[in-house]
Every structure is written in C-alpha cells, then in structure tokens.
Enzyme design. Structure first.
Site, mmCIF file in Angstrom:
data_model
loop_
_atom_site.group_PDB
_atom_site.id
_atom_site.type_symbol
_atom_site.label_atom_id
_atom_site.label_comp_id
_atom_site.label_asym_id
_atom_site.label_seq_id
_atom_site.Cartn_x
_atom_site.Cartn_y
_atom_site.Cartn_z
ATOM 1 N N LYS A 129 4.563 -42.256 10.017
ATOM 2 C CA LYS A 129 3.290 -42.807 9.530
ATOM 3 C C LYS A 129 2.906 -42.147 8.204
ATOM 4 O O LYS A 129 3.209 -40.968 7.973
ATOM 5 C CB LYS A 129 2.205 -42.582 10.582
ATOM 6 C CG LYS A 129 0.885 -43.287 10.300
ATOM 7 C CD LYS A 129 -0.105 -43.030 11.423
ATOM 8 C CE LYS A 129 -1.448 -43.683 11.181
ATOM 9 N NZ LYS A 129 -2.422 -43.373 12.257
ATOM 10 N N SER A 154 -4.634 -47.257 14.107
ATOM 11 C CA SER A 154 -4.242 -47.342 12.714
ATOM 12 C C SER A 154 -2.739 -47.199 12.485
ATOM 13 O O SER A 154 -2.253 -47.414 11.375
ATOM 14 C CB SER A 154 -4.972 -46.262 11.905
ATOM 15 O OG SER A 154 -4.611 -44.954 12.366
ATOM 16 N N GLY A 182 -8.404 -41.870 17.573
ATOM 17 C CA GLY A 182 -9.264 -42.787 18.311
ATOM 18 C C GLY A 182 -8.437 -43.920 18.871
ATOM 19 O O GLY A 182 -8.767 -45.091 18.713
ATOM 20 N N SER A 220 -5.166 -44.413 17.991
ATOM 21 C CA SER A 220 -4.333 -44.986 16.933
ATOM 22 C C SER A 220 -2.837 -44.998 17.210
ATOM 23 O O SER A 220 -2.079 -45.613 16.471
ATOM 24 C CB SER A 220 -4.596 -44.276 15.602
ATOM 25 O OG SER A 220 -5.876 -44.597 15.126
#
Length: 607
Positions: free
Chosen positions: A204, A280, A302, A304
């Site tokens: 990521k 995300s 949260g 992700s």
C-alpha cells in the site's frame, strides 16, 4: 433543564437495560459541482463553522463530547490485563529470523496435495496459494522471472484504461525483473530463502518500500518526505525472498472507505468493475482478488484492511495494536492503526503475518504483548480445539445491515460452524456503540489532522482531494477537550469488551453492513462525500481499531448480484491464533462456493 448529562461508571451500568440504537449517519451525499462548492463553503471562515457545527449536532457529536460527564480516566492507547495463553498453538520467536518464523508457520498448515489443482483442470475455482507457487518453482513448472513478465504485461495493459483504474500508483518493471531474476537464481541453485521466496506482494502507498516514494495516495508527499529505507515489515518480508511489485492504490491518506482516488483514478472491484473495492486499502485488495499477487500489505485504522477484503472476497487480517513495528509507515505514531496482510486464503495470511510480526521496543515496554502464536492447523481434526470455542453475537447489532442478505449469509456460516464443530454461540450485549463510534472518529481524526497540519500550513492543503479536505475540515474542529473525552470513552468501551471476553472467546459480526457500493461516474473526477455509505461500511470494524483487538475478515458467500460478503471474527487481546483458527474453519466450510472474479488473471496457468 440544562444540556449536561452524567454517565454512570461503566462497572455500574445495568446491561439488562441496554437497548440497541440503530446507527443513522446524518449527512448529504454529494458529487460533482455541488460537492466542490460544499467543500469551499466548509473551508470558508464563517459559513464553514456553521455547517460543521450543524453536522456535528445532527450526529450528536458535541452532545457526547461536550455535554457529558464521563467518570472514567482517559486511555490514550490500548491497555490490557495479562491474558490467558492460547491452546493448541505454536509459539513464534519475535526476536528470531523472519524466515525461521515462516518455517514454523508452514509447519502449522495442513498437508499440501499439489494434485488437487495441478492435475485437475476441471476443479472448481480456487485462488493459487503461496504453496502452489513454491511447488511450481521447485519443480520447474515456472520461474519467478516468467511470472514477473506476465505481471508486467498485465500492469502495463491496465495502465492504458480510460478512465484510469490503476491498481498500482508506483511501478518499476526493471526493479521487478531484477528481484525476480535473483529469486530464480536461488531456486536454480536449490537455495530458496523460505516458502515466501518468489512470492509477489503489493505494498500500500503509505508503507515505505524501496525504490518507490510513499505518497499515501496523494500527488505531493514525496516532495516533503523522502523514502530512505524499507519499512520494518517490508524489510522482514524481503529477507524471506518476497518480491515487491510496487505501491498499490489507496484512498488518499486513508481518509475514506470506498477507495475513490481522483488523483490517479479509482481501482475497481474485480467482481464488478462498476463497484468500489472498499478502502482505504483499495489497490491491495483488488490486486489479490484479481489473482495478480497471493498477498499484499495494507493498513487498518478504521477497517481499511477488512472492508476492502470483504468487498473483494479475500482474507484481511487486522493484527493486535502493538504486535508489530509501524516504523516506515505514514501512520507510525497513531493509536488505532496497524499494518496487516491481505491474502487469498487464511493460510497465506498466516505465512505473511509470521514474517512481519515483532513489536517495537517502545510497545514491548508499554504494552507487554503476549508471545505471538499460530494455530496448529496441520492436525486433521480441529474438533476439540473448536468444540470448546465460545462465540459471542450481539444480535440487534449483527442484523443492522443495508440488506438482510449480508446478515443471513453470515448467520449461515455461523450455523455451519456450530453444526460441524459444536461451538457454543452466546448472546452478548455491547453498550454505547454510538459513543464508541464517536470516540474512534475523534481519535483517528485528531491523529490525521496532527499529521497533515504542518504541510497544510505550508500550502499543501489545496492539493488534497475534495473528500480528504471534507474530512480534514471536520477533524480540525476537534479540540483538546474533545480528544480527552474520546479517550475516556475508550476506557469505558474497553471495560465492556473485556467483560464480554470473560464469557466468550471471539465476537462475530458481518465485516461490513453492505456489499460493494456502485461507483457513480460523477464521483470519478473529483470524488464524493457519502457518509451514510461510510456508516454501513464501518459499522462493525470500529471496536478492533479503538481497542486494538485482532480481527479478521473471511469470505462466506455472495449476494444475489454476485458481490462478496465477509464475516468478521474479533478476538480478545493478542489472540491472533484463535481468530486464525476460526477463520480457517469458516473458510473450509464456505470456500467451496468461491466464484472466479470477472477480472481475474491466472498467472500460473498462463505460464
């Protein structure tokens, strides 16, 4: 009567009187011109303050934080009492070599039978696992260099999509070929570094991985922050022979749950290209689901890691806060975020997790983590270990979903687990869910604002996407008193969950309250704000972040449109081995119905 209210101490709350209040997020959904106008109004000195005050009032944020007396002391990061040892596990040495831990993890896995996939072309769809790649390399069916060429071809083809739908934001074909050539040579010499040698992994864009910048999905962070070395987790994987294909797409700075990125283009869900991946960690989940890599690294502050894993039909492991070093990650100083693996199977998540783990010196002192362990899945009969398992479910929360297809499919998985292994399912009560959500919002929001404020003061704020600017405008209204109140709530919620974990071993929920939402064409150019959708996507993920608990999302089926549904398993502190064992059992019971994604690349058979 005034606005002030006083909470009872958490230990005195009568759980029999607790009633579940459905979570309703009050905020407009906006895209296009209206969204851009809304952001400019939010950032205007007087009008913005009025708008944000109204939104906070509608969602009872000020009522919870500023009008309430909370008797508990603040808890600024997760704190746990000593935990009981997990049973039927293999202990891992976090001070040892990563490749030794991976070897121990490999010994925990069930017997490997290559004939199931290699000699049966008519078998139902399954993802290639890390052990399949290792077998192919060992017996000369393919080489890492051959696989690398196939991946390079796909990534380059993907880069010409209009509108752009990039899986990767940074990619260097020459570097990928160099890594693959070194791995190929090791196999030719009969000296692979570990089972992860030659395994392709995406990283990521908020985790450092040489030779790439870490932009966090933005266009500018590389201008103010240089990457000088691998993140600790990347370094550990590299020592095991893993090959890194580049930096994966993400929602800018992790401030969103859909994966929308108007800077570079939005990654698409491999099961339905008109749907979001979730975020995300959008790129990592889409890359694994599409078959390009067996695993990827994401971050989870949260949900992700778990949200996109659920929406894309793969496995996402959120490890316990403090379990591993965050050095080299953009979110390395927060109290809710961790790095975690996304993989096509529970066993692959275990192998990557074994390589990555190892707490930082500071967290070893302050948090005193329990010794890391893995479940012994190599034994054919898990009935004894699973038969004594106590599963907690809070039914009104479990059923508060956008479509009953989600809760029904998750309940079916629970029933299969109970029938196959005799697990006990117990009803639990979780008080103050709205307060928990607010405490998490203030905690992660304040940490994001603290991280970005210096660059925003230097004029970089105007370069942020509109949805990031929306979130940041809200986050910057939180005061020091709000933050303290949120940490007092954190201690209350911790009390409730630790009491629950005296009665059950895991808590089970759907991972998300809905399947993958549609991408509105108007949202591609300048993003969108859609807080009700965010509310459904984040409904069940918050406790593991606010309280630091380990949690995992495992696929359990599909809705009537063929969109994946995930089951979330939340464990007590430091109990990764327990949730991995339960996830593996669920995977065996539900994995037969696995569907081939619409966008899928059969990397091994193509070679």
């Amino acid at each position: 009567m005034g606005k002030k209210r006083v909470m009872l101490p958490a230990k005195d709350v009568d759980l029999s009187s607790v009633k579940y209040e459905p979570e309703i997020v009050q905020a407009p959904r906006l895209t296009g011109f209206l969204f851009r106008l809304f952001v400019r109004l939010l950032e205007a000195p007087f009008i913005g303050s009025l708008l944000l005050t109204h939104l906070k009032k509608e969602n009872k944020i000020n009522e919870l934080l500023r009008h309430t007396v909370i008797p508990e002391e603040p808890m600024f990061k997760p704190e746990y009492p000593p935990q009981e040892k997990e049973h039927d596990v293999v202990v891992l040495d976090e001070d040892g070599k990563p490749e030794d831990r991976v070897k121990s993890a490999l010994n925990c896995l069930p017997h490997y039978d290559p004939a199931k996939l290699w000699e049966n072309s008519s078998a139902p769809f399954q993802y290639w696992k890390i052990r399949d790649y290792a077998y192919a390399y060992q017996f000369g069916k393919v080489t890492p260099s051959m696989v690398a060429e196939r991946i390079i071809s796909i990534i380059e083809e993907n880069g010409i999509d209009k509108p752009p739908t990039p899986l990767l934001l940074s990619f260097d074909a020459a570097d990928l070929r160099k890594q693959a050539a070194a791995s190929t040579q090791r196999f030719e010499e009969g000296n692979p570094l570990s089972i992860l040698d030659g395994i392709f992994i995406a990283i990521k864009d908020d985790i450092d991985c040489l030779p790439y910048p870490s932009n966090g999905g933005s266009t500018w962070l590389h201008e103010v922050r240089a990457v000088e070395k691998d993140a600790v987790c990347v370094s550990r994987l590299r020592s095991c022979g893993a090959i890194f294909i580049g930096k994966a797409n993400m929602h800018e700075f992790g401030m969103g749950t859909t994966g929308n990125n108007s800077n570079y283009g939005t990654a698409r869900n491999p099961h339905a290209p008109d749907r979001y991946t979730g975020g995300s960690s959008s790129g990592p989940a889409a890359i694994v689901a599409s078959g390009l890599c067996s695993a990827a690294l994401g971050t989870d502050g949260g949900g992700s890691v778990r949200i996109p894993s659920s929406l894309c039909g793969v496995v996402g492991l959120k490890i316990n806060y403090g379990r591993m070093s965050m050095e080299g990650c953009l979110c390395d100083s927060g109290t809710v975020e961790v790095i975690g693996p996304i993989a096509s199977s529970v066993e692959d998540a275990m192998l990557v997790y074994a390589a990555m783990l190892g707490a930082s010196p500071a967290n070893r002192i302050s948090m005193k983590p329990s010794t890391p362990c893995l479940p012994t899945l190599s034994f054919n009969d898990d009935t004894y270990a699973l038969g004594s398992l106590r599963i907690g479910i809070y039914t009104p929360w479990f059923n508060n979903v956008h479509s009953t297809e989600v809760s029904d499919k998750c309940e079916d998985a629970l029933n299969l687990l109970r029938k196959a292994h005799g697990c006990e399912v117990k009803e639990v009560v979780i008080p103050e869910i709205m307060e928990m959500r607010t405490a998490h919002l203030v905690s992660i929001g304040s940490e994001c604002a603290c991280s970005l404020n210096p660059d925003c003061e230097d004029g970089k704020g105007a370069k942020l996407t509109y949805d990031t600017r929306t979130s940041l405008a809200l986050f910057q209204t939180f005061t020091a008193a709000d933050y303290i109140a949120a940490q007092c709530i954190r201690r209350r919620i911790m009390h409730y969950f630790l009491e629950i974990f005296k009665k059950v071993d895991v808590i089970v929920t759907p991972t998300t309250g809905m399947t993958a939402p549609k991408i509105h064409p108007s949202a591609l150019k300048s993003g969108e704000t859609d807080m009700p959708t965010t509310g459904y996507l984040m409904r069940f993920v918050v406790p593991a972040n606010l309280l630091g608990f380990p949690a995992i999302s495992v696929p359990v089926g599909y809705d009537k449109e063929g969109l994946p549904i995930g089951l979330q398993i939340i464990g007590r502190p430091w109990a990764e081995a327990t949730i991995l064992r339960v996830a593996s059992a669920v995977e065996k019971l539900c994995g037969e119905s696995q569907k081939r994604p619409v966008s899928y690349y059969d990397i091994l058979r193509a070679n």
